[in-house]
Design a protein around this motif. Structure first.
Motif, PDB file in Angstrom:
ATOM      1  N   THR A   2       0.843  -1.190   0.000  1.00  0.00           N
ATOM      2  CA  THR A   2       0.000   0.000   0.000  1.00  0.00           C
ATOM      3  C   THR A   2       0.872   1.230   0.000  1.00  0.00           C
ATOM      4  OG1 THR A   2      -1.763  -1.116   1.204  1.00  0.00           O
ATOM      5  CG2 THR A   2      -1.775   1.293   1.230  1.00  0.00           C
ATOM      6  N   VAL A   3       0.614   2.161  -0.901  1.00  0.00           N
ATOM      7  CA  VAL A   3       1.398   3.388  -1.003  1.00  0.00           C
ATOM      8  C   VAL A   3       0.900   4.390   0.024  1.00  0.00           C
ATOM      9  CG1 VAL A   3       2.046   5.301  -2.508  1.00  0.00           C
ATOM     10  CG2 VAL A   3       1.813   2.992  -3.449  1.00  0.00           C
ATOM     11  N   SER A   4       1.793   4.950   0.792  1.00  0.00           N
ATOM     12  CA  SER A   4       1.448   6.005   1.733  1.00  0.00           C
ATOM     13  C   SER A   4       1.280   7.305   0.967  1.00  0.00           C
ATOM     14  CB  SER A   4       2.529   6.156   2.798  1.00  0.00           C
ATOM     15  OG  SER A   4       2.218   7.220   3.661  1.00  0.00           O
ATOM     16  N   ILE A   5       0.147   7.986   1.192  1.00  0.00           N
ATOM     17  CA  ILE A   5      -0.187   9.154   0.386  1.00  0.00           C
ATOM     18  C   ILE A   5       0.113  10.430   1.155  1.00  0.00           C
ATOM     19  CG2 ILE A   5      -2.059  10.361  -0.787  1.00  0.00           C
ATOM     20  CD1 ILE A   5      -3.426   7.613  -0.980  1.00  0.00           C
ATOM     21  N   ASP A   6       0.922  11.278   0.564  1.00  0.00           N
ATOM     22  CA  ASP A   6       1.166  12.618   1.089  1.00  0.00           C
ATOM     23  C   ASP A   6       0.314  13.587   0.270  1.00  0.00           C
ATOM     24  OD1 ASP A   6       4.129  14.713   1.579  1.00  0.00           O
ATOM     25  OD2 ASP A   6       1.996  15.094   1.915  1.00  0.00           O
ATOM     26  N   PRO A   7      -0.701  14.192   0.874  1.00  0.00           N
ATOM     27  CA  PRO A   7      -1.604  15.050   0.107  1.00  0.00           C
ATOM     28  C   PRO A   7      -0.905  16.238  -0.534  1.00  0.00           C
ATOM     29  CG  PRO A   7      -1.948  15.340   2.472  1.00  0.00           C
ATOM     30  CD  PRO A   7      -1.039  14.174   2.308  1.00  0.00           C
ATOM     31  N   PHE A  10       2.338  15.296  -5.595  1.00  0.00           N
ATOM     32  CA  PHE A  10       1.658  14.754  -6.755  1.00  0.00           C
ATOM     33  C   PHE A  10       1.918  13.253  -6.844  1.00  0.00           C
ATOM     34  CE2 PHE A  10       1.892  19.001  -9.240  1.00  0.00           C
ATOM     35  CZ  PHE A  10       0.767  19.448  -8.569  1.00  0.00           C
ATOM     36  N   LEU A  11       0.915  12.531  -7.273  1.00  0.00           N
ATOM     37  CA  LEU A  11       1.050  11.096  -7.496  1.00  0.00           C
ATOM     38  C   LEU A  11       1.547  10.844  -8.907  1.00  0.00           C
ATOM     39  CD1 LEU A  11      -2.378  10.035  -5.975  1.00  0.00           C
ATOM     40  CD2 LEU A  11      -0.151   9.580  -4.955  1.00  0.00           C
ATOM     41  N   LEU A  12       2.190   9.716  -9.093  1.00  0.00           N
ATOM     42  CA  LEU A  12       2.529   9.258 -10.424  1.00  0.00           C
ATOM     43  C   LEU A  12       1.448   8.301 -10.895  1.00  0.00           C
ATOM     44  CD1 LEU A  12       6.366   8.580 -10.105  1.00  0.00           C
ATOM     45  CD2 LEU A  12       5.226  10.558 -11.165  1.00  0.00           C
ATOM     46  N   SER A  13       1.152   8.315 -12.174  1.00  0.00           N
ATOM     47  CA  SER A  13       0.099   7.472 -12.725  1.00  0.00           C
ATOM     48  C   SER A  13       0.315   6.000 -12.386  1.00  0.00           C
ATOM     49  CB  SER A  13       0.024   7.660 -14.247  1.00  0.00           C
ATOM     50  OG  SER A  13      -1.002   6.876 -14.798  1.00  0.00           O
ATOM     51  N   LYS A  14       1.569   5.559 -12.369  1.00  0.00           N
ATOM     52  CA  LYS A  14       1.844   4.147 -12.107  1.00  0.00           C
ATOM     53  C   LYS A  14       1.556   3.741 -10.663  1.00  0.00           C
ATOM     54  CE  LYS A  14       6.794   4.970 -11.196  1.00  0.00           C
ATOM     55  NZ  LYS A  14       8.175   4.711 -11.689  1.00  0.00           N
ATOM     56  N   GLN A  15       1.416   4.726  -9.747  1.00  0.00           N
ATOM     57  CA  GLN A  15       1.130   4.411  -8.350  1.00  0.00           C
ATOM     58  C   GLN A  15      -0.358   4.133  -8.093  1.00  0.00           C
ATOM     59  OE1 GLN A  15       2.988   8.155  -6.930  1.00  0.00           O
ATOM     60  NE2 GLN A  15       4.134   6.860  -5.521  1.00  0.00           N
ATOM     61  N   LEU A  16      -1.235   4.579  -9.005  1.00  0.00           N
ATOM     62  CA  LEU A  16      -2.677   4.519  -8.751  1.00  0.00           C
ATOM     63  C   LEU A  16      -3.204   3.108  -8.457  1.00  0.00           C
ATOM     64  CD1 LEU A  16      -3.950   7.106 -11.369  1.00  0.00           C
ATOM     65  CD2 LEU A  16      -3.812   7.380  -8.895  1.00  0.00           C
ATOM     66  N   PRO A  17      -2.749   2.058  -9.168  1.00  0.00           N
ATOM     67  CA  PRO A  17      -3.307   0.728  -8.889  1.00  0.00           C
ATOM     68  C   PRO A  17      -3.068   0.245  -7.454  1.00  0.00           C
ATOM     69  CG  PRO A  17      -2.200   0.746 -11.006  1.00  0.00           C
ATOM     70  CD  PRO A  17      -1.844   2.028 -10.330  1.00  0.00           C
ATOM     71  N   ASN A  18      -2.083   0.806  -6.770  1.00  0.00           N
ATOM     72  CA  ASN A  18      -1.752   0.337  -5.424  1.00  0.00           C
ATOM     73  C   ASN A  18      -2.324   1.214  -4.315  1.00  0.00           C
ATOM     74  OD1 ASN A  18      -0.154  -1.789  -6.456  1.00  0.00           O
ATOM     75  ND2 ASN A  18       1.549  -0.356  -6.781  1.00  0.00           N
ATOM     76  N   LEU A  19      -3.089   2.230  -4.671  1.00  0.00           N
ATOM     77  CA  LEU A  19      -3.608   3.133  -3.653  1.00  0.00           C
ATOM     78  C   LEU A  19      -4.709   2.464  -2.842  1.00  0.00           C
ATOM     79  CD1 LEU A  19      -3.826   6.558  -5.511  1.00  0.00           C
ATOM     80  CD2 LEU A  19      -2.011   5.708  -4.039  1.00  0.00           C
ATOM     81  N   SER A  20      -4.810   2.854  -1.575  1.00  0.00           N
ATOM     82  CA  SER A  20      -5.861   2.341  -0.687  1.00  0.00           C
ATOM     83  C   SER A  20      -6.368   3.490   0.168  1.00  0.00           C
ATOM     84  CB  SER A  20      -5.309   1.219   0.206  1.00  0.00           C
ATOM     85  OG  SER A  20      -6.304   0.777   1.111  1.00  0.00           O
ATOM     86  N   TYR A  21      -7.681   3.601   0.284  1.00  0.00           N
ATOM     87  CA  TYR A  21      -8.293   4.667   1.074  1.00  0.00           C
ATOM     88  C   TYR A  21      -9.253   4.061   2.092  1.00  0.00           C
ATOM     89  CZ  TYR A  21      -6.557   7.896  -2.487  1.00  0.00           C
ATOM     90  OH  TYR A  21      -5.757   8.614  -3.341  1.00  0.00           O
ATOM     91  N   ALA A  22      -9.439   4.770   3.201  1.00  0.00           N
ATOM     92  CA  ALA A  22     -10.310   4.280   4.272  1.00  0.00           C
ATOM     93  C   ALA A  22     -11.592   5.109   4.333  1.00  0.00           C
ATOM     94  CB  ALA A  22      -9.575   4.339   5.610  1.00  0.00           C
ATOM     95  N   PRO A 120      -2.830   8.892 -18.534  1.00  0.00           N
ATOM     96  CA  PRO A 120      -1.468   9.422 -18.658  1.00  0.00           C
ATOM     97  C   PRO A 120      -0.424   8.303 -18.591  1.00  0.00           C
ATOM     98  CG  PRO A 120      -2.525  10.154 -16.611  1.00  0.00           C
ATOM     99  CD  PRO A 120      -3.545   9.413 -17.361  1.00  0.00           C
ATOM    100  N   ALA A 121       0.736   8.576 -19.129  1.00  0.00           N
ATOM    101  CA  ALA A 121       1.839   7.606 -19.108  1.00  0.00           C
ATOM    102  C   ALA A 121       2.230   7.292 -17.665  1.00  0.00           C
ATOM    103  CB  ALA A 121       3.026   8.170 -19.871  1.00  0.00           C
ATOM    104  N   PRO A 122       2.857   6.121 -17.426  1.00  0.00           N
ATOM    105  CA  PRO A 122       3.151   5.679 -16.054  1.00  0.00           C
ATOM    106  C   PRO A 122       3.881   6.699 -15.194  1.00  0.00           C
ATOM    107  CG  PRO A 122       3.530   3.891 -17.586  1.00  0.00           C
ATOM    108  CD  PRO A 122       3.240   5.096 -18.428  1.00  0.00           C
ATOM    109  N   ASN A 123       4.789   7.463 -15.763  1.00  0.00           N
ATOM    110  CA  ASN A 123       5.561   8.416 -14.966  1.00  0.00           C
ATOM    111  C   ASN A 123       4.986   9.832 -14.987  1.00  0.00           C
ATOM    112  OD1 ASN A 123       7.569   6.651 -13.966  1.00  0.00           O
ATOM    113  ND2 ASN A 123       8.507   6.634 -16.011  1.00  0.00           N
ATOM    114  N   SER A 124       3.747   9.962 -15.479  1.00  0.00           N
ATOM    115  CA  SER A 124       3.097  11.272 -15.512  1.00  0.00           C
ATOM    116  C   SER A 124       2.537  11.614 -14.140  1.00  0.00           C
ATOM    117  CB  SER A 124       1.969  11.287 -16.535  1.00  0.00           C
ATOM    118  OG  SER A 124       2.450  11.017 -17.825  1.00  0.00           O
ATOM    119  N   TYR A 125       2.587  12.903 -13.800  1.00  0.00           N
ATOM    120  CA  TYR A 125       1.994  13.349 -12.545  1.00  0.00           C
ATOM    121  C   TYR A 125       0.473  13.412 -12.659  1.00  0.00           C
ATOM    122  CZ  TYR A 125       6.583  14.700 -10.800  1.00  0.00           C
ATOM    123  OH  TYR A 125       7.874  14.688 -10.362  1.00  0.00           O
ATOM    124  N   VAL A 126      -0.189  13.029 -11.575  1.00  0.00           N
ATOM    125  CA  VAL A 126      -1.648  13.112 -11.494  1.00  0.00           C
ATOM    126  C   VAL A 126      -1.995  14.037 -10.336  1.00  0.00           C
ATOM    127  CG1 VAL A 126      -3.810  11.859 -11.194  1.00  0.00           C
ATOM    128  CG2 VAL A 126      -1.899  10.779 -12.413  1.00  0.00           C
TER     129      VAL A 126
END
Length: 494
Positions: A2-7, A10-22, A120-126
């Motif tokens: 699980t990726v720790s999210i710093d609000p 910016f996230l990278l597009s490739k990180q999105l599949p591993n995100l988890s929210y409560a 967006p491409a995997p290394n693009s900012y979201v």
């Protein structure tokens, strides 16, 4: 993993599949901000001009009493979400029952794909969308307790059976008695890429009678219904005794009424539900969906005369507990009041976001939908002809021979305003006086013509609960008017 999210990062597009929210699963609250802000950012990064999420939980139940027994209790629970993506004047809508981050992301990706937009491409900012602080109408107005305070199934049954018992006492020649109730509770959350982040709870209830009487070849059928949008104790406060007496009296008069003769007459239409004709024959023609389809005769007539100078009409979401009252529409816009016609002059159209984008008319807080399964569309709320300066007696005294339409029934409306409506309860007017009951009347006309023939409006505005079907499903609305005089209209009969 699980990726720790710093609000703040910016996230990278490739990180999105591993995100988890409560996010909370039994309530839409601030915990939904982070995942929705991320998904909205993803949609914008993919090239969408605008992205909107609509989340919904609903709890519905209906109860039907026929004669002296309960014949149906029908509950329904649902949870879901819809995502709408705009690119230029085009848009698409995708709905899902999966409210997990993965499920919502999948729905967004499908919508983007339909619009030929690519992630967006995997290394693009979201970048996340900066949403407003949650605009929570439900908590602010104490709506979170409403569902618990509503009538139980036992209470529903008791009230409806007692109501049908009263109808049995007041009516004669009864063939069937029906009393029906429903309660529709809905929690919604809207988040969109313009920063909208708003929550509301709606509680809609309705109860009423349908009475069928028969004596030999004579038949009459009368229905009456009331509705409410903000009172959990609505059902137990229903004065079913007074309603039973009114329905029974109308059915008795119509049972032996003469059939109306076909012809052209001046008519007086009663207040309250009489407004259904304005709603159907004119109100729909002022929705931007009709402009988009080029099916309204009023398309280029803003600022021009489209009705008699005695007629002013409104559409709004603010009238107390009326059936079409909303604190915000299904696009998160606060409710407001829209002047449609002033002294016969067309002032405004009814517009949702898509309608505004495609027609240029400003949004009016009118983006409404049946449920998350539908994209919002321009829809009416509380729509009515404003009170005029006349006394009801003035209207009757102006007619030598005509028809009083006291209770309206069902009907149909063509794409450009041609209509026909049955009249459930009508009376002959002779020399300004109501004389005898009539049945079998049907009002036939065209909106563009009839609006110019409404020459007198009384001061007794009344509103009535109604249901409206259109491109975004069936929704709750209010129709209304004072007593009005139509100088001439075609009346079908025998």
């Amino acid at each position: 993993m699980t990726v720790s999210i710093d609000p703040k990062t910016f996230l990278l597009s490739k990180q999105l599949p591993n995100l988890s929210y409560a996010s909370t699963t039994n309530r839409f609250d601030e915990t939904w901000e982070a995942p929705l802000a991320t998904l909205l950012g993803l949609g914008r990064a993919a090239g969408a001009d605008f992205v909107e999420f609509f989340l919904e939980r609903s709890n519905y139940i209906s109860c039907l009493a026929e004669d002296d027994q309960i014949t149906s209790i029908s509950p329904r629970l649902s949870t879901g979400a819809g995502v709408r993506v705009f690119k230029g004047h085009a848009d698409c809508y995708v709905s899902t029952n999966d409210l997990s981050f993965t499920g919502l992301k999948s729905a967004l990706e499908k919508a983007l794909g339909i619009m030929a937009l690519h992630l967006p491409a995997p290394n693009s900012y979201v970048p996340e969308i900066n949403l407003e602080l949650l605009r929570d109408y439900a908590t602010k107005k104490g709506k979170d307790v409403w569902l618990k305070q509503c009538s139980s199934m036992q209470e529903m049954a008791d009230v409806l059976l007692a109501a049908n018992g009263k109808l049995k006492q007041t009516a004669t020649h009864i063939q069937s008695r029906r009393a029906a109730y429903f309660r529709d509770w809905q929690e919604v959350l809207v988040a969109s890429s313009d920063g909208t982040f708003a929550r509301d709870i709606r509680l809609t209830q309705s109860v009423g009678y349908n009475l069928l009487c028969a004596d030999g070849a004579n038949r009459s059928s009368i229905g009456q219904r009331v509705g409410d949008t903000s009172n959990p104790g609505f059902l137990t406060s229903w004065d079913y005794g007074a309603t039973a007496e009114d329905v029974s009296e109308s059915a008795g008069k119509m049972l032996y009424a003469d059939y109306v003769e076909s012809g052209t007459y001046p008519i007086i239409m009663a207040n309250q539900f009489g407004g259904v004709i304005f709603h159907e024959a004119c109100g729909h023609l002022l929705e931007t969906t009709q402009i988009e389809k080029n099916t309204t005769p009023f398309i280029d007539m803003k600022g021009q005369k489209i009705a008699h100078e005695s007629l002013t009409a409104w559409d709004e979401g603010l009238s107390g507990n009326a059936f079409g009252t909303i604190d915000m529409d299904d696009e998160g816009m606060p409710a407001q009041r829209t002047l449609l016609i002033e002294n016969g002059i067309l002032k405004n159209f009814i517009a949702d976001r898509a309608g505004s984008i495609r027609t240029g008319h400003p949004r009016t807080g009118s983006g409404r939908r049946n449920s998350y399964a539908y994209a919002a569309a321009s829809r009416m709320r509380n729509t009515y002809i404003a009170p005029g300066e006349h006394h009801v007696d003035d209207l009757f005294n102006s007619i030598e021979k005509g028809i009083y339409c006291k209770k309206m029934g069902g009907g149909s409306v063509g794409a450009t305003g041609q209509f026909n409506f049955a009249v459930d309860e009508a009376y002959l007017i002779e020399n300004g006086k109501i004389t005898k009951p009539l049945k079998g009347a049907t009002l036939i006309g065209e909106a563009k013509e009839i609006m110019n023939k409404i020459s007198m409006c009384s001061a007794d505005l009344g509103l009535a609960a109604g249901f409206c079907g259109s491109v975004s499903g069936s929704i709750y609305v209010t129709v209304g008017q004072p007593h009005i005089k139509v100088d001439s209209i075609t009346v079908g009969g025998r």
